[in-house]
Design a protein around this motif. Structure first.
Motif, short mmCIF file in Angstrom:
data_model
loop_
_atom_site.label_atom_id
_atom_site.label_comp_id
_atom_site.label_asym_id
_atom_site.label_seq_id
_atom_site.Cartn_x
_atom_site.Cartn_y
_atom_site.Cartn_z
N PRO A 187 0.66 -1.24 0.09
CA PRO A 187 0.02 0.12 0.11
C PRO A 187 0.87 1.45 0.00
O PRO A 187 2.00 1.50 -0.17
N ASN A 188 0.09 2.11 0.33
CA ASN A 188 0.54 3.62 -0.03
C ASN A 188 1.73 4.28 0.87
O ASN A 188 2.53 4.89 0.41
N MET A 189 1.94 3.68 2.14
CA MET A 189 2.50 4.64 2.93
C MET A 189 3.38 4.16 3.94
O MET A 189 3.88 4.74 4.71
N ALA A 190 3.41 2.93 4.07
CA ALA A 190 4.22 2.01 4.93
C ALA A 190 5.71 2.52 4.61
O ALA A 190 6.42 2.23 3.54
N THR A 191 6.25 3.48 5.48
CA THR A 191 7.65 3.75 5.42
C THR A 191 8.77 2.70 5.17
O THR A 191 8.78 2.01 6.25
N MET A 192 9.55 2.79 4.01
CA MET A 192 10.48 1.62 4.09
C MET A 192 11.92 2.38 4.08
O MET A 192 12.28 3.25 3.45
N LEU A 193 12.78 2.24 4.82
CA LEU A 193 14.16 2.79 4.93
C LEU A 193 15.31 1.32 4.85
O LEU A 193 14.80 0.34 5.19
N ASP A 227 3.98 4.24 -5.34
CA ASP A 227 3.12 4.18 -4.21
C ASP A 227 3.78 4.24 -3.09
O ASP A 227 3.88 3.26 -2.28
N THR A 228 4.45 5.19 -2.65
CA THR A 228 5.46 5.27 -1.47
C THR A 228 5.15 6.32 -0.43
O THR A 228 4.32 7.30 -0.66
N SER A 229 5.80 6.30 0.54
CA SER A 229 5.61 6.96 1.79
C SER A 229 6.28 8.37 1.41
O SER A 229 6.95 8.68 0.49
N THR A 230 6.05 9.45 2.43
CA THR A 230 6.69 10.61 2.27
C THR A 230 8.44 10.43 2.58
O THR A 230 9.00 11.38 2.54
N ASN A 231 8.70 9.28 3.23
CA ASN A 231 10.07 9.29 3.65
C ASN A 231 10.99 8.08 3.05
O ASN A 231 11.90 7.83 3.71
N ASP A 232 10.41 7.17 2.25
CA ASP A 232 11.20 6.12 1.79
C ASP A 232 12.42 6.45 1.20
O ASP A 232 12.60 7.37 0.32
N SER A 233 13.62 5.98 1.60
CA SER A 233 14.89 6.09 1.24
C SER A 233 15.66 4.76 1.40
O SER A 233 15.64 4.06 2.15
N VAL A 234 16.54 4.54 0.29
CA VAL A 234 17.51 3.58 0.25
C VAL A 234 18.83 4.28 0.03
O VAL A 234 18.96 5.08 -0.93
#
Lengths: 402, 402
Positions: A187-193, A227-234
């Motif tokens: 879904p849309n907004m689970a932040t992934m780091l 479909d990403t969170s405001t914070n997703d970063s790799v």
């Protein structure tokens, strides 16, 4: 490939880390982490496609701007996303970065940052600033475990993996990585780091390309971009301290396939730890016109609440799977689509197949479920991983900020 | 407009209906319904965009093919969708249609059909055929209520509305309509059926256009097209038996606005009766570049499980709303977006606004929640209705077939 699951970002040479409970989280769990390279590291990064980008992403992008992005350290907090926080949020992220730079005696341009947690709340900067001396003084090359814990939000377990790969008789390199995910996955907004370190020596140009490809083949099949969170970063830091230069196409291929394996491991862990997840679902989409369309079909199934709840209930309601496929914009002829549950074909050539429903029920009651959707529209295949939607997902997300 | 909520499809002149429990459903509830017009009726229809279309849709489309679609009756069952049932499924639908035509002594080309229920199971045709004599013999012009019940699946209440509209001193027409919905609304596959009757006299060409527009302004703002079930169908029969001819642009405008009002009423009822829904959410999207983009933004919020669970939990986690907006492909500058909860602005000009969180918490604890997203990207607005995602949604859908 000999993957190690008890190590991550400090397994490669010349990386130190730490994690502490600074007090951002009310529950006393670790919430502030740091990674430092002993020497300046070539750095690649992939960020969310969301139009609202969190302050730490804006600050990191600024520091990575230019033709040869480099960094020495990354400061990360959980418990507060510092997203939708306006100018004050950017100042907070800059202040934290400057404070870390001061204590490490490096340039503040060399420090990156990431945050995860509740959106729309200001970062408790004072709390963080006070904790930085302790955070920095505890840096060592065995604290990857506590770093992995410090980035968790609703994650139930830390996600880490590391590997050493020989290139020739006396040459090898190491990759270590850790991630946080949870959320409902697709879904849309689970932040992934995700933070990746390597002691391989790789040039800038290659590094960014390799990272982008590896993310495409791993996190994007469970969902990140679009479909990403405001914070997703790799982030990927390569400090070259193994002395192993990777320059030839063959050497770079080895690095790429290792990186993909490492990120796929983390992606799989993220799905297994999806909020409230009780079952892991492997969706194999075969014979699509393009790889992107294969992923699109898998994601259409993986995001369907009706499919996800049926899987939670162990309900072999396979019609919902095909209905989700039928809504997807990929190109295929519905009359040619085949659906297999495990190895049992349930729908083929426009006809439901004779199957023992109790067998399908049994397959749906397992912890791991595999479904294959054969589109017969081309030659490309993809795997997409997802999980079910349970009562606990509703509970976790209905009570998140309060 | 004087809407009546105790009547529906038999309120217009010359329409009879019935509904009975034939035994398709195991629980003894009504599961077979019929609508009959005393004279042949001009007929318009809108069907699902899903690539897998259920057998009853294929059969109905066949009967409606040609430049001047007409019908006399519609036979509808709940409890079995007759979707993904191959050739056998089409034969079943044809057999039911033929049997109804025989008992009504009309051509089988004049009978339409619709089904809703579990996908992938064959229709229990014998059970239905046996019940048709009783179904037909019970036809009368006051049985709209039992028809509305016979089309329900997980719906908690029947959805009906009717209205009489004067056109001039001695001229008026009536519209009656009933729908079933439930499902999670926006998502992928909650089957929506709607049956509309009118005794107005309207020509074919106008009828189809008016229906398409009214569906676009009602069901499509809670979601039907693009993201639809294998069975979604909306039928409109116009038998002209009021003697009121609608030919001028002005007369047709009156019909169109009445039809829109009627369908919006039903659409709102469908959302209020969303599976497990405990709260009704009105999303107002203002100042979008186009109407379609305004709807897209509303739907992006309405489909987000993270937003829906926060609303269920009464959790004023407004950051999730903007994060859903940020993932949407509509054109806007995030720095110009404003979010209001009720009349309180919580985010504006890239800055979170000072609001009393307890006020927002209070608004989120209401049964009806209104949020306004002002994109400042153009002049178009739209309203999208949605509901929350509760434990009961998971329960209902985890246990649906079994």
């Amino acid at each position: 490939m000999n993957l190690k699951y008890d190590r991550s970002i400090t397994f490669p040479k010349g990386f130190r880390a730490n994690g502490i409970a600074s007090g951002i989280k009310q529950n006393g769990l670790p919430d502030l982490g740091i990674i430092v390279s002993d020497s300046i590291a070539n750095t690649a990064a992939v960020f969310t496609q969301n139009k609202f980008q969190a302050a730490p992403i804006l600050v990191s992008k600024d520091n990575l701007a230019g033709p040869a992005p480099k960094s020495r350290g990354i400061i990360v907090n959980s418990g507060c996303a510092n997203a939708l926080t306006g100018k004050a949020g950017i100042k907070s992220a800059q202040r934290v970065v400057a404070e870390v730079a001061k204590h490490l005696r490096i340039s503040k341009k060399e420090v990156l940052t990431a945050s995860t947690g509740v959106i729309g709340r200001q970062l408790p900067t004072d709390v963080i600033i006070e904790s930085i001396p302790a955070l920095v003084s505890g840096l060592d090359n065995e604290s990857d475990g506590v770093f992995s814990q410090s980035i968790m939000t609703t994650d139930k377990f830390p996600k880490q993996v590391a590997v050493e790969v020989p290139i020739s008789k006396n040459k090898s390199f190491r990759i270590g990585a850790t991630a946080k995910g949870a959320g409902m996955i697709h879904p849309n907004m689970a932040t992934m780091l995700c933070f990746i370190t390597t002691d391989a020596d790789i040039e800038h140009k290659q590094l960014q390309t390799l990272l982008r490809r590896a993310v495409g083949a791993s996190f994007n099949t469970i969902t990140v971009d679009g479909d990403t969170s405001t914070n997703d970063s790799v982030f990927l830091m390569a400090n070259g301290l193994s002395g192993t230069k990777l320059r030839t196409l063959g050497e770079l291929k080895i690095f790429e396939s290792t990186l993909k394996t490492v990120l796929r491991e983390l992606a799989t862990m993220i799905v297994r730890d999806g909020e409230g997840a009780t079952r892991f679902v492997r969706l194999i989409v075969e014979a699509a016109a393009t790889y992107d369309e294969a992923v699109k079909v898998g994601r259409a199934i993986g995001v369907s609440p009706l499919v996800k709840t049926a899987i939670f209930g162990g309900d072999p309601n396979w019609g919902r799977v095909l209905s989700a496929v039928g809504n997807c914009e990929a190109r295929f002829n519905p009359a040619k689509v085949e659906l297999r549950i495990g190895s049992y074909s349930v729908f083929k050539k426009n006809e439901p197949q004779k199957v023992d429903l109790s067998v399908i029920e049994h397959l749906f009651s397992q912890k791991e479920i595999e479904m294959t959707i054969r589109l017969n529209a081309g030659r490309e295949s993809a795997q997409v991983f997802t999980c079910d939607l349970s009562y606990d997902y509703v509970k976790i997300n209905g009570e998140y900020t309060t």
